[in-house]
Design a protein around this motif. Structure first.
Motif, PDB file in Angstrom:
ATOM      1  N   GLY B 246       0.829  -1.207   0.000  1.00  0.00           N
ATOM      2  CA  GLY B 246       0.000   0.000   0.000  1.00  0.00           C
ATOM      3  C   GLY B 246       0.854   1.243   0.000  1.00  0.00           C
ATOM      4  O   GLY B 246       1.967   1.256   0.522  1.00  0.00           O
ATOM      5  N   ALA B 247       0.343   2.301  -0.604  1.00  0.00           N
ATOM      6  CA  ALA B 247       1.068   3.581  -0.608  1.00  0.00           C
ATOM      7  C   ALA B 247       0.092   4.734  -0.355  1.00  0.00           C
ATOM      8  O   ALA B 247       0.369   5.609   0.449  1.00  0.00           O
ATOM      9  N   PHE B 248      -1.035   4.747  -1.054  1.00  0.00           N
ATOM     10  CA  PHE B 248      -2.113   5.726  -0.811  1.00  0.00           C
ATOM     11  C   PHE B 248      -1.666   7.178  -0.867  1.00  0.00           C
ATOM     12  O   PHE B 248      -2.243   8.026  -0.201  1.00  0.00           O
ATOM     13  N   GLY B 249      -0.597   7.453  -1.616  1.00  0.00           N
ATOM     14  CA  GLY B 249      -0.137   8.839  -1.728  1.00  0.00           C
ATOM     15  C   GLY B 249       1.162   9.101  -0.993  1.00  0.00           C
ATOM     16  O   GLY B 249       1.814  10.114  -1.228  1.00  0.00           O
ATOM     17  N   THR B 250       1.568   8.188  -0.094  1.00  0.00           N
ATOM     18  CA  THR B 250       2.807   8.413   0.660  1.00  0.00           C
ATOM     19  C   THR B 250       4.037   8.328  -0.238  1.00  0.00           C
ATOM     20  O   THR B 250       5.114   8.740   0.166  1.00  0.00           O
ATOM     21  N   GLY B 251       3.856   7.807  -1.436  1.00  0.00           N
ATOM     22  CA  GLY B 251       4.994   7.677  -2.345  1.00  0.00           C
ATOM     23  C   GLY B 251       5.028   8.754  -3.406  1.00  0.00           C
ATOM     24  O   GLY B 251       5.699   8.597  -4.423  1.00  0.00           O
ATOM     25  N   LEU B 252       4.310   9.848  -3.207  1.00  0.00           N
ATOM     26  CA  LEU B 252       4.294  10.893  -4.242  1.00  0.00           C
ATOM     27  C   LEU B 252       5.379  11.935  -4.049  1.00  0.00           C
ATOM     28  O   LEU B 252       5.546  12.820  -4.875  1.00  0.00           O
ATOM     29  N   ASP B 253       6.091  11.838  -2.943  1.00  0.00           N
ATOM     30  CA  ASP B 253       7.225  12.728  -2.698  1.00  0.00           C
ATOM     31  C   ASP B 253       8.435  11.872  -2.404  1.00  0.00           C
ATOM     32  O   ASP B 253       8.309  10.720  -2.009  1.00  0.00           O
ATOM     33  N   THR B 254       9.624  12.478  -2.523  1.00  0.00           N
ATOM     34  CA  THR B 254      10.792  11.836  -1.924  1.00  0.00           C
ATOM     35  C   THR B 254      10.914  12.392  -0.516  1.00  0.00           C
ATOM     36  O   THR B 254      10.447  13.487  -0.224  1.00  0.00           O
ATOM     37  N   HIS B 255      11.500  11.579   0.361  1.00  0.00           N
ATOM     38  CA  HIS B 255      11.451  11.892   1.790  1.00  0.00           C
ATOM     39  C   HIS B 255      12.853  12.045   2.364  1.00  0.00           C
ATOM     40  O   HIS B 255      13.796  11.423   1.879  1.00  0.00           O
ATOM     41  N   ALA B 256      12.934  12.813   3.426  1.00  0.00           N
ATOM     42  CA  ALA B 256      14.235  13.037   4.067  1.00  0.00           C
ATOM     43  C   ALA B 256      14.919  11.709   4.405  1.00  0.00           C
ATOM     44  O   ALA B 256      16.130  11.574   4.242  1.00  0.00           O
ATOM     45  N   TYR B 257      14.147  10.726   4.862  1.00  0.00           N
ATOM     46  CA  TYR B 257      14.798   9.467   5.275  1.00  0.00           C
ATOM     47  C   TYR B 257      15.525   8.789   4.118  1.00  0.00           C
ATOM     48  O   TYR B 257      16.523   8.106   4.312  1.00  0.00           O
ATOM     49  N   GLU B 258      15.009   9.008   2.893  1.00  0.00           N
ATOM     50  CA  GLU B 258      15.677   8.400   1.733  1.00  0.00           C
ATOM     51  C   GLU B 258      17.021   9.091   1.462  1.00  0.00           C
ATOM     52  O   GLU B 258      18.025   8.427   1.166  1.00  0.00           O
ATOM     53  N   TYR B 259      17.022  10.417   1.568  1.00  0.00           N
ATOM     54  CA  TYR B 259      18.285  11.150   1.361  1.00  0.00           C
ATOM     55  C   TYR B 259      19.273  10.830   2.469  1.00  0.00           C
ATOM     56  O   TYR B 259      20.479  10.756   2.241  1.00  0.00           O
ATOM     57  N   ILE B 260      18.747  10.642   3.675  1.00  0.00           N
ATOM     58  CA  ILE B 260      19.627  10.301   4.792  1.00  0.00           C
ATOM     59  C   ILE B 260      20.261   8.931   4.555  1.00  0.00           C
ATOM     60  O   ILE B 260      21.446   8.728   4.809  1.00  0.00           O
ATOM     61  N   ALA B 261      19.472   7.996   4.023  1.00  0.00           N
ATOM     62  CA  ALA B 261      20.039   6.675   3.687  1.00  0.00           C
ATOM     63  C   ALA B 261      21.159   6.834   2.655  1.00  0.00           C
ATOM     64  O   ALA B 261      22.205   6.179   2.749  1.00  0.00           O
ATOM     65  N   ILE B 262      20.955   7.735   1.693  1.00  0.00           N
ATOM     66  CA  ILE B 262      21.989   7.973   0.675  1.00  0.00           C
ATOM     67  C   ILE B 262      23.244   8.572   1.320  1.00  0.00           C
ATOM     68  O   ILE B 262      24.370   8.127   1.064  1.00  0.00           O
ATOM     69  N   LEU B 263      23.038   9.567   2.200  1.00  0.00           N
ATOM     70  CA  LEU B 263      24.183  10.206   2.871  1.00  0.00           C
ATOM     71  C   LEU B 263      24.952   9.193   3.715  1.00  0.00           C
ATOM     72  O   LEU B 263      26.179   9.173   3.726  1.00  0.00           O
ATOM     73  N   LEU B 264      24.218   8.343   4.435  1.00  0.00           N
ATOM     74  CA  LEU B 264      24.863   7.338   5.294  1.00  0.00           C
ATOM     75  C   LEU B 264      25.598   6.295   4.451  1.00  0.00           C
ATOM     76  O   LEU B 264      26.714   5.887   4.785  1.00  0.00           O
ATOM     77  N   ALA B 265      24.968   5.885   3.349  1.00  0.00           N
ATOM     78  CA  ALA B 265      25.603   4.877   2.484  1.00  0.00           C
ATOM     79  C   ALA B 265      26.886   5.457   1.872  1.00  0.00           C
ATOM     80  O   ALA B 265      27.900   4.768   1.736  1.00  0.00           O
ATOM     81  N   HIS B 266      26.828   6.720   1.525  1.00  0.00           N
ATOM     82  CA  HIS B 266      27.983   7.397   0.947  1.00  0.00           C
ATOM     83  C   HIS B 266      29.094   7.492   1.993  1.00  0.00           C
ATOM     84  O   HIS B 266      30.257   7.186   1.712  1.00  0.00           O
ATOM     85  N   ARG B 267      28.718   7.870   3.217  1.00  0.00           N
ATOM     86  CA  ARG B 267      29.708   8.023   4.279  1.00  0.00           C
ATOM     87  C   ARG B 267      30.314   6.672   4.662  1.00  0.00           C
ATOM     88  O   ARG B 267      31.524   6.547   4.834  1.00  0.00           O
ATOM     89  N   ALA B 268      29.467   5.650   4.776  1.00  0.00           N
ATOM     90  CA  ALA B 268      29.938   4.352   5.285  1.00  0.00           C
ATOM     91  C   ALA B 268      30.529   3.468   4.185  1.00  0.00           C
ATOM     92  O   ALA B 268      31.235   2.511   4.478  1.00  0.00           O
ATOM     93  N   GLY B 269      30.198   3.777   2.939  1.00  0.00           N
ATOM     94  CA  GLY B 269      30.665   2.903   1.857  1.00  0.00           C
ATOM     95  C   GLY B 269      29.976   1.551   1.865  1.00  0.00           C
ATOM     96  O   GLY B 269      30.514   0.561   1.373  1.00  0.00           O
TER      97      GLY B 269
END
Lengths: 281, 819
Positions: B246-269
Motif C-alpha cells: 500500500g502507498a495511498f499517496g505516501t509515495g508521491l514525494d521523496t522523503h528526508a529518510y531516503e536522502y539520509i540513507a543515501i548520505l549514510l551509504a555514501h559516508r559508510a561505503g
C-alpha cells in the motif's frame, strides 16, 4: 535479563521476591511496555507452568479463578457465564481474540489500568483477591486492591494467586456495558452492576464504572438512589442524569471528560435495566 | 487489437498466490550484502534554534559505522518548493525534523547510538494552526524561501484560484442561500507496509535505491540532485520499486529518510537500510492535510444552482510537499461538480509548526466534496427540496464544458444518482420525508436515516507536471511469453492485473503468458507516477499502442517465415494422416501482414480461423523469426502515451487537466444512538461511472477498500496533536475501520459509459470510492437525528454532544414559547 519458568507456586514466590523481578503472565501489557523501554526488568518470572494458578474451580459456595486463567477461558466457560453474566460480557468484549487468548485475569488486575474491562464487573460481583508471598497469604476485597493507575496494594514479593467470587443467589443478576470508538478498543467508559431483586425491588446493589477515574469507581450515590426501589423508567432516567456526577474522568485523546460523564449515565442506566430484565437461570 | 475478451473478466491477480502464501518480498524482507541499518535522531521541539549537536558518544559506540548531521554533509534541499532539507541545521520547525542520523551493524545499536546524540536547543514560540500562523506578528516558520528571499508571513507562496461569472449577480439571482464552514482532519494513510528504503552506491558513485515510491522517475530526478550535492554529478540513479504494501499517496514525494540513507551509504561505503516502525510511521510520516472550507451556494426558486463561493485554508505544516497542490484537485469539484454558472474558488496554505503533510488518495477531492455535498443538503433543506431532486436537477451531463474548462465527455451522474436512490430505498426510507418514521421504537434510542452524495473526479489522469505520460515496453521471447515493462507502480491496487489483461487482448496472447516486470528506472520507460487514479488508464492506453506496434512488426516478419511454417504443418499432417489429401494452400496469397490475426498466442489467417494447418503458435513463429541466420531478429515493441490534456493555469483555475472525468453517487442508510452518538451503518450503496470494467474483481477490491477508508475518514480517523506533537501515534488510539466496523452490506454498481479516451473505454477508478462517502454519511446522520455536523470525523462523541446541545436548545425554545 533472566527468564524463569517455575513449576510450583513456592518456587514462583521465591523468584518473585528477588529484586528487579517482574511477573510475566499473558504479557499483553508488560511485553509492550518492555518493547517501548518503559520497563527494563532484571528477571522475568513466567507463571505459564505453575499449575496451582490455572483454571476456574467451581466450589459449593464460591468460585475461584486462578490468576493465570485467560480471558478466552472465561468466555468459553459455560457455567461461569451463566452465574456471572457481567463477567462473561466483559470477557467477551475484552481486547481482540488474539489478546484474549493470552491475557490473564491476574495480569489484567495487577496491571491496574484505569480502563480495565475486568475490574468493574469483578468489583460489582463482590470479588476478593488472594495474595501470597513467601511469608504469608491474605485476602482483600478487589474494591480495595487498586490504589491508582498501575498501582495496587500488592506488596513487594507478593503475587496475586486467585480471584474468589461467592456463588450468586437465585435473585442475583448482573450486567456489563462498554462504550468504545470501534469494535476492538479500550473502554471510553465501562459500567458493571450486580444486584439482588426482591419482589421487583432492588434489595442489594453494586455499580462500578471504569475509565472514569484513577481506579474503577463505585457509584455509591446511584446505589443509594436505587436501593429499595423498583427500576422504573423515571428512576432510570434519574440514574442517567446523576451517574455522571459521581465520576472523575479526564479528557484525553480518546474522549473528553464531558462525554465520559454523559456515557457513564447512559451505560449505568442501561446496565441496571439490563440486569433487572435478565431472566434468572 | 485482437480483443479475445479478457477485458471485463475476473482474471486472477498475478501476485495473488505469492501474497497470500507469504512469499512476496517487501522492503522489510530485503537485504543487501554488508548492509547497515540507519536510524534518525528526531527533533525534541516543534520550533527551536539548534545550538549544538554533539555526536561524539554515538560515534564511539561499537558497531556504529557512520554518523551524519547537517554540519558535516552537503545541503540537500527537497520538497515541492525546496523548502525542506534532508538534515536540519540551525533550526528545527516540527517535532519530526531530522537533526542527525546513524548507520550501524544492527537496528538495536543504531537505536542506542541515536540516544547518545546530544542536541542543545533554544526553544522558539511556535504556530500550531493556520489562524495562529496568519496572525499579525506571528513567529515565522521560514524566514526565507528557497531562493533566499525574505518571507514576510507564514503564507505558503503558492497561488490557486478560479472565478467564472459574477458572484454578486449570482447572489442577486438566488432565491435560497446556504452558507457554512466545514472542516476535514489530518489522517494517516496507514499503509500495511510501513515506509523504508535501501540505498547503495557502487565504487563509481552510481546509486541504486530500493524505494517505496509511486514516482520512480521524479524520484530519480530528485536523487540525481542529491548525488550532485555529494560531488557525484553525472552519475546514474537506479530506482527499483519492490513489492509495496500500500502507498495511498505516501509515495508521491521523496522523503528526508531516503536522502539520509543515501548520505549514510555514501559516508559508510556500504548499503544502508532505513525502515520505519508503525509508531515512527504515525509520528514521522506526513499525513493527509487538514482543511477548513467556507462555502456559500445559492439556487433559484426551482432549485437550480446559481452560484458557489468556496474558500479553503489549509494547514501545510512546516514544509511543502506535493500535498500542497491539493487545491488543484479541489478545483475539479469546486468548479465542476453540478452545473453552476457563477463560481469562485480560492485557496490559502499556511506554514505551521505542525507535522508537514502530503498526498493521500483522492487528493483534495474528498475534502472539497465533503464541503460541497454537505452544504448542498443544507441548501436543499433551505429551498424545501428533496436532496435527491436537487442533485438530479443540477447533475452534470455528457458533452459539457465546465467553468474550469473541463471537457466532460461521458457522464452518467444522473443514472448513478437514480440507481443509488433506488437501491437505498430513498423515497420510502428518508426520515425527514416520511414524518415520524425517525421516532425511536418504544424505549429504543436508535434513529434511522438515509443520505447521499455525488462526486466528480479526474478519470483520465490529471496533468500536474510537464508530461503526464507513461510508457510500456513489450518484449516477446522465444517461447511466446510477453514480458511487460511499465513505469507505473503496483502498490496493491491491481495495476499488474489490469495491464496483463490489456496486453492479452490488445496483443492477442493468453494472460498466463504475460509477465509484468518490477518497476525499475534502469529498465522501465518513463512515467510521471501512479496517482490521480491514472495507473490503469495510462498504462493500458500505452499497452494498446505498444501492442499495435508489436503486431505491425510481428505480422511483417511473419509474412516472411509463415510459408515455411505452414509447409511444416502440412508435412506433419501428411505424416499423421497419410490417406487424406493435403489441403490446397496458396501461401503467397495468405502470407500477407494484413491477413494475419493473433489471438490467444496463435497466429492465423483472419478469414480462415478454423483451418488448423494455417495456425502457428506464437513461440514457434518467434523462433522462426529469430533463428534464421544473419536475418534473424527478435520482437520488441514500445509506446509512450501522453494524454490529450492541458497543464492548467492554476492561478486562474483554467484548463482541461484530464482526458475524461468520472462521476458517481453513494447512498447510505444508518442508525444513530441518540444517547451515545454511536453510528451503525445498515447499508452502503456505491454507484460509479467507471467507463468500462477492466476486471470486476480488482475493481470491487479497489472500491471496497476505498469505501472502508471513506467510512474511516467519516467516522473514526484523526491524527491528534498538541503543540505540534502527535498524541496518538499508534493503532491503539488511531482507529481505522476493521472487519468489525464494515459488517454491513455494501452494494456496488458499476455504470459503463465506454469513454472514447479510455483504454477499452475505461476511466480511472482508484480514488472515487472514498470521495463522497463522508458527506453521504453526514447527510444520513442529519436525516436520522436532525443534527448537522460540519467537522470531520463524525465521532460518536461529537454526534452525542451535538444532539445534547440541540435538544437543550429545543427545550429552551419550547420553554420560551410556553412563557
Amino acid at each position: 535479563m533472566q527468564y524463569h519458568r517455575p513449576t510450583t507456586l513456592a518456587e514462583a514466590l521465591r523468584l518473585v521476591a528477588e529484586p528487579g523481578a517482574r511477573v510475566l503472565a499473558g504479557g499483553t501489557d508488560l511485553v509492550l511496555r518492555m518493547r517501548d523501554g518503559r520497563e527494563r526488568p532484571d528477571a522475568l518470572v513466567s507463571l505459564g507452568r505453575v499449575a496451582e494458578l490455572a483454571g476456574v474451580t467451581l466450589g459449593a459456595g464460591s468460585v475461584r479463578l486462578g490468576a493465570r486463567t485467560t480471558l478466552a477461558e472465561l468466555v468459553e466457560h459455560e457455567e461461569l457465564g451463566r452465574l456471572f453474566p457481567a463477567l462473561l460480557e466483559a470477557a467477551r468484549v475484552f481486547g481482540s481474540m488474539l489478546v484474549r487468548n493470552l491475557a490473564t485475569v491476574g495480569g489484567n488486575l495487577c496491571n491496574a489500568s484505569p480502563c480495565s474491562d475486568l475490574a468493574p464487573p469483578l468489583i460489582a460481583l463482590g470479588a476478593r483477591v488472594e495474595l501470597a508471598s513467601r511469608e504469608a497469604r491474605r485476602e482483600l476485597p478487589l474494591g480495595d486492591f487498586f490504589v491508582g493507575p498501575r498501582e495496587t496494594r500488592l506488596a513487594p514479593g507478593e503475587l496475586l494467586t486467585a480471584v474468589v467470587l461467592d456463588r450468586p443467589g437465585p435473585r442475583d443478576r448482573s450486567a456489563f456495558l462498554k462504550h468504545t470508538r470501534v469494535t476492538v478498543d479500550l473502554a471510553l467508559v465501562n459500567v458493571a452492576v450486580a444486584l439482588e431483586l426482591d419482589r421487583g425491588k432492588v434489595a442489594r446493589v453494586r455499580a462500578v464504572a471504569g475509565a472514569v477515574g484513577p481506579t474503577p469507581l463505585r457509584l455509591l450515590g446511584i446505589e443509594a438512589l436505587v436501593a429499595g426501589q423498583a427500576l422504573g423508567p423515571e428512576l432510570l432516567a434519574e440514574v442517567g442524569r446523576r451517574a455522571g456526577d459521581e465520576v472523575k474522568p479526564i479528557s484525553d485523546v480518546r474522549a473528553s471528560a464531558e462525554y465520559r460523564r454523559m456515557l457513564t449515565g447512559v451505560l449505568c442506566k442501561r446496565a441496571l435495566a439490563t440486569a433487572a430484565a435478565a431472566e434468572v437461570s | 487489437m485482437a480483443d479475445a475478451g479478457y477485458i471485463g473478466q475476473p482474471v486472477r491477480r498475478p501476485d495473488a498466490g505469492d501474497k497470500v502464501s507469504g512469499r512476496t518480498y517487501y522492503i522489510h524482507d530485503l537485504e543487501r550484502p554488508g548492509m547497515l541499518h540507519g536510524k534518525i535522531k528526531w527533533s525534541a521541539h516543534a520550533h527551536a534554534r539548534v545550538k549544538h549537536v554533539d555526536t561524539s558518544r554515538a560515534r564511539a559506540l561499537p558497531g556504529v559505522r557512520a554518523v551524519v548531521t547537517a554540519y558535516d554533509t552537503p545541503e540537500i534541499r527537497i520538497g515541492f518548493l525546496r523548502d525542506n532539507f534532508a538534515l536540519k541545521r540551525d533550526k528545527v520547525r516540527q517535532f519530526r525534523d531530522e537533526v542527525a542520523a546513524v548507520a550501524a551493524i544492527d537496528p538495536d545499536i543504531a537505536a542506542r547510538a541515536v540516544e547518545l546524540i546530544d542536541v542543545e536547543y533554544e526553544p522558539l514560540p511556535g504556530v500550531f494552526s493556520p489562524e495562529e500562523a496568519m496572525a499579525p506578528g506571528a513567529p515565522l516558520v521560514h524566514e526565507r524561501d528557497a531562493a533566499g528571499q525574505a518571507l514576510a508571513s507564514n503564507a505558503v507562496p503558492v497561488r490557486y484560484g478560479h472565478l467564472t461569472g459574477d458572484l454578486a449577480e449570482g447572489r442577486r439571482r438566488s432565491r435560497f442561500v446556504a452558507e457554512g464552514s466545514y472542516s476535514t482532519q489530518l489522517v494517516q494513510q496507514a499503509c500495511l507496509g510501513t515506509a523504508g528504503c535501501i540505498a547503495e552506491l557502487d565504487t563509481s558513485g552510481n546509486l541504486t535505491i530500493w524505494a517505496k515510491t509511486q514516482i520512480p522517475f521524479l524520484a530519480q530526478r530528485d536523487y540525481l540532485r542529491a548525488l550532485e550535492a555529494l560531488g557525484l554529478g553525472g552519475r546514474n540513479v537506479r530506482v527499483i520499486v519492490p513489492a509495496l504494501g500500500g502507498a495511498f499517496g505516501t509515495g508521491l514525494d521523496t522523503h528526508a529518510y531516503e536522502y539520509i540513507a543515501i548520505l549514510l551509504a555514501h559516508r559508510a561505503g556500504r548499503p544502508v537500510k532505513m525502515l520505519f516502525s508503525r509508531e515512527e510511521e504515525f509520528a514521522f510520516l506526513s499525513p493527509r492535510q487538514s482543511a477548513r472550507f467556507r462555502i456559500t451556494q445559492g439556487c433559484d426558486e426551482r432549485g437550480l444552482l446559481v452560484f458557489r463561493d468556496m474558500h479553503v485554508v489549509q494547514d501545510n505544516g512546516a514544509y511543502t510537499s506535493w500535498g500542497a497542490t491539493y487545491p488543484t484537485v479541489m478545483m475539479v469539484p469546486a468548479t465542476s461538480l453540478y452545473r453552476v454558472p457563477h463560481v469562485r474558488f480560492a485557496a490559502e496554505l499556511y506554514y505551521t509548526n505542525n507535522t508537514y503533510c502530503q498526498a493521500m488518495r483522492g487528493y483534495g477531492g474528498p475534502e472539497a466534496t465533503w464541503a460541497i455535498e454537505s452544504n448542498l443538503d443544507e441548501l436543499a433543506r433551505a429551498a424545501g427540496l428533496d436532496p435527491l431532486e436537487m442533485r438530479r436537477l443540477n447533475a452534470n451531463v455528457s458533452n459539457e464544458t465546465t467553468p474550469m474548462g473541463l471537457r466532460v465527455t461521458t457522464c452518467a451522474m444522473r443514472e448513478c444518482l437514480d440507481k443509488a436512490a433506488a437501491r437505498i430505498g430513498w423515497t420510502e426510507r428518508r426520515a425527514s420525508a416520511t414524518q415520524g418514521s425517525a421516532e425511536p421504537a418504544a424505549g429504543g434510542t436508535w434513529r434511522r436515516g438515509v443520505g447521499m452524495a455525488a462526486l466528480m473526479h479526474v478519470g483520465g489522469s490529471g496533468r500536474i507536471y510537464r508530461s503526464d505520460g507513461g510508457g510500456v515496453i513489450l518484449k516477446l521471447d522465444d517461447y511466446g511469453n510477453v514480458n511487460v515493462t511499465t513505469g507505473g507502480v503496483e502498490m496493491g491496487q491491481g495495476h499488474h492485473t489490469a495491464l496483463t489483461q490489456a496486453v492479452s487482448d490488445a496483443l492477442g496472447v493468453r494472460p498466463e503468458r504475460v509477465h509484468v516486470n518490477p518497476t525499475d528506472t534502469g529498465t522501465s520507460p518513463w512515467d510521471v507516477g501512479t496517482h490521480a487514479s491514472r495507473g490503469a488508464f495510462i498504462a493500458c492506453n500505452a499497452a494498446i499502442r505498444a501492442a499495435a506496434n508489436v503486431r505491425q512488426k510481428l505480422f511483417a516478419l511473419a509474412a516472411e517465415v509463415y510459408p515455411g511454417e505452414v509447409k511444416k504443418n502440412l508435412e506433419a499432417l501428411k505424416k499423421k494422416r497419410p490417406a487424406e489429401p493435403v489441403p490446397e494452400v496458396d501461401l503467397a496469397a495468405l502470407a500477407r501482414p494484413e491477413r494475419f490475426e493473433l489471438r490467444d498466442g496463435i497466429l492465423f489467417v483472419r478469414d480462415l480461423p478454423d483451418a488448423a494447418h494455417l495456425r502457428v503458435e506464437l513461440g514457434r513463429l518467434l523462433r522462426a523469426i529469430h533463428f534464421r541466420g544473419v536475418r534473424g531478429t527478435v520482437v520488441v515493441g514500445e509506446a509512450f502515451y501522453e494524454p490529450p490534456t492541458d497543464l492548467p493555469d492554476w492561478d486562474k483555475g483554467l484548463g482541461n487537466l484530464s482526458a475524461t472525468y468520472t462521476t458517481g453517487a453513494q447512498a447510505v442508510e444508518l442508525e444513530v444512538d441518540e444517547e451515545t452518538g454511536q453510528v451503525r451503518i445498515l447499508k452502503l450503496v456505491a454507484v460509479h461511472d467507471v467507463g468500462r470494467v477492466l476486471n470486476p474483481q480488482t475493481l470491487a477490491g479497489q472500491m471496497y477498500g476505498a469505501l472502508a477508508q471513506g467510512v474511516g475518514y467519516a467516522l473514526y480517523e484523526e491524527v491528534h496533536s498538541e503543540a505540534g506533537r502527535i498524541t496518538n501515534p499508534s493503532f491503539r488510539d488511531y482507529k481505522i475501520t476493521t472487519a468489525g466496523e464494515m459488517g454491513f452490506p455494501i452494494e456496488l454498481e458499476l455504470v459503463e459509459t465506454n469513454d472514447e479516451a479510455g483504454p477499452f473505454g475505461a476511466k480511472g477508478a482508484g480514488e472515487p470510492g472514498l470521495i463522497p462517502t463522508a458527506a453521504a454519511i453526514a447527510n444520513a446522520i442529519y436525516d436520522a437525528v436532525g443534527v448537522r455536523l460540519r467537522d470531520l470525523p463524525l465521532t460518536a462523541e461529537r454526534i452525542a454532544l451535538a444532539i445534547a446541545r440541540a435538544r437543550r436548545a429545543e427545550g429552551e425554545d419550547s420553554g420560551n414559547e410556553r412563557t
